[in-house]
Design a protein around this motif. Structure first.
Motif, PDB file in Angstrom:
ATOM      1  N   ALA A 203       1.071  -1.462   0.029  1.00  0.00           N
ATOM      2  CA  ALA A 203       0.457  -0.336   0.001  1.00  0.00           C
ATOM      3  C   ALA A 203       0.961   1.113   0.200  1.00  0.00           C
ATOM      4  CB  ALA A 203      -0.867   0.074   1.149  1.00  0.00           C
ATOM      5  N   ALA A 204       2.156   1.151   0.805  1.00  0.00           N
ATOM      6  CA  ALA A 204       2.930   2.226   0.918  1.00  0.00           C
ATOM      7  C   ALA A 204       3.225   2.433  -0.130  1.00  0.00           C
ATOM      8  CB  ALA A 204       4.239   2.525   1.775  1.00  0.00           C
ATOM      9  N   HIS A 205       3.735   1.496  -1.029  1.00  0.00           N
ATOM     10  CA  HIS A 205       4.844   1.449  -2.347  1.00  0.00           C
ATOM     11  C   HIS A 205       3.506   2.136  -3.613  1.00  0.00           C
ATOM     12  CE1 HIS A 205       7.360  -0.087  -5.487  1.00  0.00           C
ATOM     13  NE2 HIS A 205       5.833   0.202  -5.927  1.00  0.00           N
ATOM     14  N   PHE A 206       2.584   1.903  -2.595  1.00  0.00           N
ATOM     15  CA  PHE A 206       1.540   2.459  -4.684  1.00  0.00           C
ATOM     16  C   PHE A 206       0.872   3.892  -4.361  1.00  0.00           C
ATOM     17  CE2 PHE A 206       1.725  -1.782  -5.511  1.00  0.00           C
ATOM     18  CZ  PHE A 206       1.175  -1.880  -7.136  1.00  0.00           C
ATOM     19  N   ALA A 207       1.551   4.792  -2.916  1.00  0.00           N
ATOM     20  CA  ALA A 207       0.550   5.639  -2.618  1.00  0.00           C
ATOM     21  C   ALA A 207       2.293   6.752  -3.059  1.00  0.00           C
ATOM     22  CB  ALA A 207       0.741   5.583  -1.144  1.00  0.00           C
ATOM     23  N   GLN A 208       3.236   6.040  -3.349  1.00  0.00           N
ATOM     24  CA  GLN A 208       3.871   7.582  -3.822  1.00  0.00           C
ATOM     25  C   GLN A 208       4.355   7.723  -4.388  1.00  0.00           C
ATOM     26  OE1 GLN A 208       8.535   5.444  -2.453  1.00  0.00           O
ATOM     27  NE2 GLN A 208       7.090   3.743  -2.132  1.00  0.00           N
ATOM     28  N   ALA A 209       4.258   8.812  -4.824  1.00  0.00           N
ATOM     29  CA  ALA A 209       4.658   9.717  -5.979  1.00  0.00           C
ATOM     30  C   ALA A 209       5.860  10.322  -6.206  1.00  0.00           C
ATOM     31  CB  ALA A 209       3.712  11.456  -5.580  1.00  0.00           C
ATOM     32  N   PRO A 210       6.734  10.687  -7.209  1.00  0.00           N
ATOM     33  CA  PRO A 210       5.989   9.465  -8.180  1.00  0.00           C
ATOM     34  C   PRO A 210       6.637   8.799  -8.512  1.00  0.00           C
ATOM     35  CG  PRO A 210       8.990  10.382  -8.236  1.00  0.00           C
ATOM     36  CD  PRO A 210       7.734  11.607  -6.693  1.00  0.00           C
ATOM     37  N   PRO A 211       6.473   7.587  -8.722  1.00  0.00           N
ATOM     38  CA  PRO A 211       6.373   6.366  -8.461  1.00  0.00           C
ATOM     39  C   PRO A 211       6.937   5.484  -9.028  1.00  0.00           C
ATOM     40  CG  PRO A 211       5.153   6.999 -10.873  1.00  0.00           C
ATOM     41  CD  PRO A 211       5.823   7.829 -10.103  1.00  0.00           C
ATOM     42  N   PRO A 212       7.464   4.460  -8.283  1.00  0.00           N
ATOM     43  CA  PRO A 212       8.816   3.885  -8.223  1.00  0.00           C
ATOM     44  C   PRO A 212       8.874   3.016  -8.902  1.00  0.00           C
ATOM     45  CG  PRO A 212       7.549   3.203  -6.341  1.00  0.00           C
ATOM     46  CD  PRO A 212       6.554   4.261  -6.322  1.00  0.00           C
ATOM     47  N   PRO A 213       9.822   1.958  -9.253  1.00  0.00           N
ATOM     48  CA  PRO A 213       9.369   1.502 -10.187  1.00  0.00           C
ATOM     49  C   PRO A 213       9.284   0.132  -9.751  1.00  0.00           C
ATOM     50  CG  PRO A 213      11.949   1.460  -9.949  1.00  0.00           C
ATOM     51  CD  PRO A 213      11.011   2.365  -8.551  1.00  0.00           C
ATOM     52  N   THR A 269      -1.757   5.936 -16.773  1.00  0.00           N
ATOM     53  CA  THR A 269      -2.035   5.177 -15.552  1.00  0.00           C
ATOM     54  C   THR A 269      -0.872   4.353 -15.612  1.00  0.00           C
ATOM     55  OG1 THR A 269      -4.261   5.687 -15.745  1.00  0.00           O
ATOM     56  CG2 THR A 269      -3.356   3.438 -14.787  1.00  0.00           C
ATOM     57  N   ALA A 270      -0.135   3.665 -16.801  1.00  0.00           N
ATOM     58  CA  ALA A 270       0.500   2.765 -16.034  1.00  0.00           C
ATOM     59  C   ALA A 270       1.823   3.548 -16.007  1.00  0.00           C
ATOM     60  CB  ALA A 270       0.534   2.405 -18.126  1.00  0.00           C
ATOM     61  N   PHE A 271       2.222   4.559 -16.278  1.00  0.00           N
ATOM     62  CA  PHE A 271       3.699   5.332 -15.876  1.00  0.00           C
ATOM     63  C   PHE A 271       3.302   5.527 -14.329  1.00  0.00           C
ATOM     64  CE2 PHE A 271       4.145   7.299 -21.057  1.00  0.00           C
ATOM     65  CZ  PHE A 271       5.090   6.236 -20.851  1.00  0.00           C
ATOM     66  N   GLN A 272       2.297   6.252 -14.247  1.00  0.00           N
ATOM     67  CA  GLN A 272       2.203   6.266 -12.708  1.00  0.00           C
ATOM     68  C   GLN A 272       2.037   5.100 -11.623  1.00  0.00           C
ATOM     69  OE1 GLN A 272       1.139   9.252 -11.715  1.00  0.00           O
ATOM     70  NE2 GLN A 272       1.210   8.446  -9.015  1.00  0.00           N
ATOM     71  N   LEU A 273       1.715   3.928 -12.269  1.00  0.00           N
ATOM     72  CA  LEU A 273       1.870   2.758 -11.508  1.00  0.00           C
ATOM     73  C   LEU A 273       3.233   1.953 -10.621  1.00  0.00           C
ATOM     74  CD1 LEU A 273      -1.238   0.851 -12.391  1.00  0.00           C
ATOM     75  CD2 LEU A 273      -0.634   1.479 -10.476  1.00  0.00           C
ATOM     76  N   GLY A 274       4.630   2.755 -12.249  1.00  0.00           N
ATOM     77  CA  GLY A 274       5.921   2.335 -12.671  1.00  0.00           C
ATOM     78  C   GLY A 274       5.902   1.430 -13.774  1.00  0.00           C
ATOM     79  N   PHE A 275       4.948   0.984 -14.619  1.00  0.00           N
ATOM     80  CA  PHE A 275       5.336   0.264 -15.548  1.00  0.00           C
ATOM     81  C   PHE A 275       5.999   1.920 -16.959  1.00  0.00           C
ATOM     82  CE2 PHE A 275       1.618  -1.797 -14.438  1.00  0.00           C
ATOM     83  CZ  PHE A 275       2.394  -3.038 -14.886  1.00  0.00           C
ATOM     84  N   ASP A 276       7.283   0.954 -17.543  1.00  0.00           N
ATOM     85  CA  ASP A 276       8.044   1.213 -17.894  1.00  0.00           C
ATOM     86  C   ASP A 276       7.095   1.647 -19.720  1.00  0.00           C
ATOM     87  OD1 ASP A 276       9.613   2.539 -16.487  1.00  0.00           O
ATOM     88  OD2 ASP A 276      11.097   0.493 -16.787  1.00  0.00           O
ATOM     89  N   TYR A 277       6.231   0.392 -20.078  1.00  0.00           N
ATOM     90  CA  TYR A 277       5.572   0.559 -21.134  1.00  0.00           C
ATOM     91  C   TYR A 277       4.277  -0.010 -20.899  1.00  0.00           C
ATOM     92  CZ  TYR A 277      10.929  -0.006 -22.602  1.00  0.00           C
ATOM     93  OH  TYR A 277      11.811  -0.446 -23.009  1.00  0.00           O
ATOM     94  N   PRO A 278       3.259   1.051 -22.058  1.00  0.00           N
ATOM     95  CA  PRO A 278       1.961   0.672 -21.249  1.00  0.00           C
ATOM     96  C   PRO A 278       1.800  -0.803 -22.100  1.00  0.00           C
ATOM     97  CG  PRO A 278       2.456   3.519 -22.323  1.00  0.00           C
ATOM     98  CD  PRO A 278       4.088   2.484 -22.219  1.00  0.00           C
ATOM     99  N   HIS A 279       1.907  -0.871 -22.989  1.00  0.00           N
ATOM    100  CA  HIS A 279       1.831  -2.024 -23.363  1.00  0.00           C
ATOM    101  C   HIS A 279       1.869  -3.528 -22.369  1.00  0.00           C
ATOM    102  CE1 HIS A 279       5.705  -2.478 -24.512  1.00  0.00           C
ATOM    103  NE2 HIS A 279       5.576  -4.120 -25.053  1.00  0.00           N
TER     104      HIS A 279
END
Length: 301
Positions: A203-213, A269-279
């Motif tokens: 939960a703490a990981h996904f609450a961070q901004a900017p998003p970590p890997p 949204t993908a970048f916000q979650l830490g994905f490098d590639y949206p697909h």
């Protein structure tokens, strides 16, 4: 600081020579009475290309295994796989050491199904602080199997020797596996605390901004000071799902929240979650929900 020199041990015979123990009666396996190691000093880090199952008592001091430091107490069973590093504290006192160690070469199992099955026993990958706590009756049961193995490997080698040794070893590891799963069930308070910390970490990981890997099981396990194998086994015992499945669930739940409560595009949204590639995000989301992120957002309105 100069890194320590490692003593690499390749065979069972090399192992007994290094620790000044009696020569093995079988070239691929030996059972050691650890009282024979009293009075020794073990300063050098050791990397043995062997499997070891050991129950040690009376060990004064610490042993470093992986990233953990461990004090031995009664009733603890530890497992080492080939290539793992063990380093003893220079002040380690073996004067009251007792117990036993079963040491065997991977070649013992090479032509048997156990050779593949043993890689699935997570306890060989555990950090030492996750050793198996065994009760007195469980110790006696394991030792009865060991006595049968000792009797067999001290006999002259014939066409049946290896088959019987491997069969008895499989029984020993089968009991160990049962005891590990019993440990998960009987130590529920400890494990539920770990589950709570695991969920809080995600939960703490996904609450961070900017998003970590994106979080990996390895990363989360290190943060919780346990091994990935232990974390997955604990979660599976408590919830029926592996650590990876839990990470994906937390990721998808956060994705749903962003898709429904923000105007971010799917790529954002993908970048916000830490994905490098949206697909990659779209592929994972669809595999878990049956819908693409865009279709999920549309279906909720």
């Amino acid at each position: 600081m100069k890194p320590p020199e490692f003593q690499v041990i390749d065979t069972v015979t090399d192992y007994t020579r290094y620790y000044e123990l009696p020569a093995p009666a079988h070239p691929l396996l030996t059972l050691i009475d650890l009282t024979a190691m009293r009075g020794q000093t073990l300063p050098a880090p050791v990397v043995a290309q062997l499997y070891t199952v050991a129950l040690k008592r009376g060990l004064k001091g610490t042993v470093h295994y992986g990233r953990q430091t461990y004090d031995f107490h009664d009733g603890l069973l530890t497992f080492l796989a080939p290539g793992q590093v063990v380093m003893a504290d220079a002040r380690l006192d073996l004067s009251e050491l007792s117990g036993w160690a079963l040491v065997f070469h991977p070649d013992l199992l090479r032509k048997y199904p156990l050779g593949q099955k043993i890689t699935g026993y997570g306890f060989f990958a555990y950090a030492v602080h996750e050793a198996l706590h065994v009760s007195a009756p469980e110790e006696r049961l394991l030792e009865s199997v060991l006595r049968s193995m000792q009797y067999e490997y001290e006999q002259p080698i014939d066409a049946f020797s290896q088959d019987l040794l491997v069969a008895q070893l499989e029984v020993l590891l089968g009991y160990a596996n049962r005891f590990y799963h019993r440990q998960f069930l009987t130590r529920r308070l400890v494990e539920h605390d770990l589950l709570s910390r695991f969920e809080a970490h995600l939960a703490a990981h996904f609450a961070q901004a900017p998003p970590p890997p994106l979080p990996t099981v390895q990363h989360v396990a290190e943060a919780l000071h346990v091994s990935p194998a232990y974390l997955s086994d604990m979660l599976r015992a408590l919830t029926g799902q592996t650590a990876q499945q839990h990470v994906h669930h937390a990721l998808i739940e956060k994705a749903k929240q962003l898709l429904l409560s923000t105007s971010l595009t799917v790529s954002q949204t993908a970048f916000q979650l830490g994905f490098d590639y949206p697909h990659y995000f779209t592929r994972l989301f669809k595999s878990k929900t049956g819908l693409t992120p865009a279709a999920f957002r549309f279906s909720a309105h």
